[in-house]
Every structure is written in C-alpha cells, then in structure tokens.
Design a protein around this motif. Structure first.
Motif, short mmCIF file in Angstrom:
data_model
loop_
_atom_site.label_atom_id
_atom_site.label_comp_id
_atom_site.label_asym_id
_atom_site.label_seq_id
_atom_site.Cartn_x
_atom_site.Cartn_y
_atom_site.Cartn_z
N LEU A 1 -7.51 0.43 -3.50
CA LEU A 1 -6.11 0.01 -2.94
C LEU A 1 -6.29 -1.18 -2.04
N HIS A 2 -7.44 -1.21 -1.37
CA HIS A 2 -7.80 -2.52 -0.34
C HIS A 2 -8.01 -3.78 -1.11
N ALA B 1 -6.24 1.77 4.16
CA ALA B 1 -6.00 2.35 2.78
C ALA B 1 -6.39 3.77 2.75
N ASN C 1 0.82 -1.15 -0.01
CA ASN C 1 -0.10 0.13 -0.05
C ASN C 1 0.84 1.34 -0.05
N HIS C 2 1.73 1.32 0.80
CA HIS C 2 2.77 2.62 1.09
C HIS C 2 3.41 2.80 -0.49
N VAL D 1 -4.68 -4.12 -4.26
CA VAL D 1 -3.42 -4.17 -3.75
C VAL D 1 -3.06 -5.02 -2.32
N GLU D 2 -3.89 -4.34 -1.14
CA GLU D 2 -3.69 -4.89 0.02
C GLU D 2 -4.10 -6.42 0.42
N ALA E 1 -9.48 4.23 -1.53
CA ALA E 1 -9.10 3.37 -0.45
C ALA E 1 -9.60 2.15 -0.82
#
Length: 390
Positions: A360-361, A307, A95-96, A364-365, A357
């Motif tokens: 991303l969640h 996120a 995430n970063h 990616v996450e 968010a």
C-alpha cells in the motif's frame, strides 16, 4: 504570521518520532488481536487481553498529539491552506479508499452483514460523528480516527493562526488549559450523558464512551495540545526534559491510570507524559543526540505505520471469520487454537499486515503524493512566448 524558528536549525524530519510511530502501533495491533480471542484456553485469552490492557488507547492518544506536533513543526511560511489541504487529502484518501474496497471484499467473502448507512458514512469518513456503535464496528473500524484527522486538518489553518498569536511566555499556560479540557471530557461524559446502555466492558455507557473516545471534537483537543507543544519547542521555551525521564513519566502515568475509572484511562491521565515525550524526542533530534528510534530500520517501519494501521484490523477480524465455520443457523463459530498455534496465527497476521502495508505504501501512498501533492508549475519563458505567438 511567521512561525518562530528554533535557536538552532532543526531538521524537518523528526526521525525518532517516525520510529516511535511503529512502536506505538504494536499495542494497537496486539489489542485488536486480543479482541479476536484466538486461544482455546479461556484463561490464556483473558490473560492476553489483561496484559495488553489500555496500552492501545494510550497509543491512539499519542498519535493525535503527534499529528498536531508534526504538522505544526513542518509548516513553513508561505504555505497556503489550499496546498495544505491537498497534501493532507492525498495522505489520507488514496490509502483509505483502497483499504475500504479491500474491507468490502473481505466482508463479502466472510458473509458479513452490510449496513449501508454505516458503510457510506465510513467511505466519507464522517462516521465518527454518529454516537452509534454500529457506525464504528463495521468495515474497517480503525478509520474512525481518520475522521478525527479530517476535522483537525480542516481546522488547522485557523488553529495555527490562533496558536501563533500566543506569546512564547504564555504557551505553557495555554497548554495547561488544554490539558484541563482533556481531563474534563470524561467528567462531562459521566455527568451529562446517560448511563445506559452499558458497554460489555468498562464502567461506562456507549454514549459516554463515544463522547470521550470517538468524538472528533473531543479528540481534536489532543491535536491542539500537540500544536502548542511544538510551538513551545520552536520558540525555545522547552524545559529541557530528556527522553529517558519523559519515558519514565509515561510508564508511571500508565500504572496510575490503571487505578482509575475506565474513561479516565483512555487519555486523561497519560496526555501530559505523552506530550512531554513527543517534545523530548523532537529536541533530541534537533540537537543531534541519537536515540534508539532514529536508526534506518525503525524509521522505515515508521514510514509504513499509516498503511499498517489501515490494513491490520480488517485482516484480523475478517480473516478470522474466513478460517472459521458456521453452525446450522448460519452463525459464525470463531475458530480457536492452542497456545503455540494461536501465537503463530497472531505472528502470521502481523507479517501479512506488514506485507500489505508495504504494498500500500509503495504502490498507492507514495505515487499519489509524488503525482498530486504539489501544484503543477505554470509554463514560463520560451513556452509562454510560444503559446502567445500561436
């Protein structure tokens, strides 16, 4: 050492605390939105900032306590340090890194200044160690807290051994001692560190503020308190405080904190009520007592909280610059709006942050955790025999 288990079988997932993560993010978002000064009416802008107050600082303190609590709670016998570090790295870095690139793209589009040492240190999440505001106030500024998390995660296997050696009857004493350390941190900063240069707001210097609020070692103490409180609950030494009284203590402590110097308002006054509320919610979940925070909607929003935390500030700051103009000298003239339009801008920023968010969640996450959080099983049985034969 084997972690003592609670008297009744406790759920591994603490739904109420997951739901509270989202509520705690709201003051963080509102604080950053207030800093943007989107209202044309100066009284409205300052009133918004005053209304938000120090709630964002309190929320950050809660997140550090929560981190120590939940990681200690979810630890299981047989879990190795290497496996723990792998899971934590996969939780943080995918995430970063994605949001880091997103922030750089927004900075480039906004014509922002690139400070190479600050951005490189931010990439590796070591920038919170530098007592220079420039290293925090660039790129995705909220990632300083990830630098604290990385330090805590690195130390956790050793800290857990030490915390587990504390006898159940002495856990409250150690928790009290840890609280005293948290309270002493601003006193040490005000006594030993220089008073200049002063911050634009708050009665503290930049170095005093950094030592109290940003320093990874200072904030790791709050994570350790979360560990101790988790052990108190797990060993059956909880005092029985319910959620509603614990919430009232947080409200009272917040009101009291407003009468004290700035550095003490950051975490010193609220640290005890926040730790008690964390434990009270965990106990409510283990005992099957429903709370307003354990429903599906709140839990789902809580799952998106990490996120959301990562994306919201860069969107607010650089999105604001992108819709603004520049003067003849190239200086940004931040755009402002009337009250209704300003509120709409804040709500739109919140909605866009939620969408980002979710993306991303979801993309990616979760895939990173599914793919790499567990070590691959070794080939066994027929496959092993076949490999030997060939």
């Amino acid at each position: 050492m084997r972690t003592p288990q609670p008297r009744s079988r406790a759920p591994r997932n603490l739904r109420s605390l997951t739901g509270l993560r989202f509520l705690a993010l709201l003051p963080v978002f509102l604080t950053h939105a207030a800093f943007e000064g989107v209202f044309s009416d100066a009284d409205m802008s300052w009133g918004f900032l005053d209304a938000v107050g120090d709630s964002g600082y309190a929320a950050v303190s809660f997140f550090f306590v929560l981190s120590g609590f939940v990681i200690t709670w979810s630890h299981r016998p047989g879990d190795t340090a290497r496996a723990f570090w792998r899971r934590r790295a996969l939780r943080v870095f995918p995430n970063h890194l994605v949001v880091y690139v997103f922030a750089l793209a927004l900075m480039l589009a906004a014509g922002a200044t690139f400070d190479t040492p600050a951005l490189v240190s931010q990439l590796f999440l070591v920038h919170a160690w530098v007592p220079d505001p420039l290293f925090i106030d660039t790129g995705n500024t909220v990632t300083w807290s990830l630098g604290v998390d990385v330090v805590f995660y690195a130390l956790f296997p050793v800290l857990l051994v030490l915390v587990n050696r504390i006898g159940p009857n002495r856990l409250w004493y150690w928790s009290g001692a840890t609280v005293l350390v948290v309270i002493a941190i601003p006193a040490v900063a005000l006594t030993l560190l220089p008073d200049t240069p002063a911050m634009p707001v708050g009665d503290a210097s930049h170095s005093q503020y950094w030592f109290t609020y940003f320093s990874p070692l200072s904030r790791t103490v709050e994570c350790v308190l979360g560990m101790l409180v988790a052990r108190i609950v797990l060993t059956g030494k909880w005092i029985g405080l319910r959620v509603l009284p614990a919430t009232a203590l947080v409200v009272v402590a917040y009101a009291v904190a407003q009468q004290l110097p700035f550095l003490y308002r950051l975490s010193a006054v609220l640290i005890v009520p926040l730790a008690l509320l964390t434990a009270a919610l965990a106990v409510a979940d283990t005992e099957g007592r429903g709370t307003p925070l354990d429903n599906k909607v709140m839990v789902r929003l809580g799952e998106l909280s990490f996120a959301f935390y990562l994306v919201h500030q860069v969107l607010l700051e650089y999105g604001h610059i992108l819709v603004s103009t520049k003067d003849a000298a190239g200086e940004v003239l931040l755009r402002t709006w009337g009250t209704p339009a300003g509120i709409a801008v804040i709500l739109l920023s919140f909605a866009v942050s939620m969408v980002l968010a979710w993306l991303l969640h979801t993309w990616v996450e979760k895939p990173a955790m599914r793919r790499w959080s567990r070590r691959r099983r070794r080939a066994t049985g027929h496959s092993s025999a076949k490999a030997s034969a060939t």
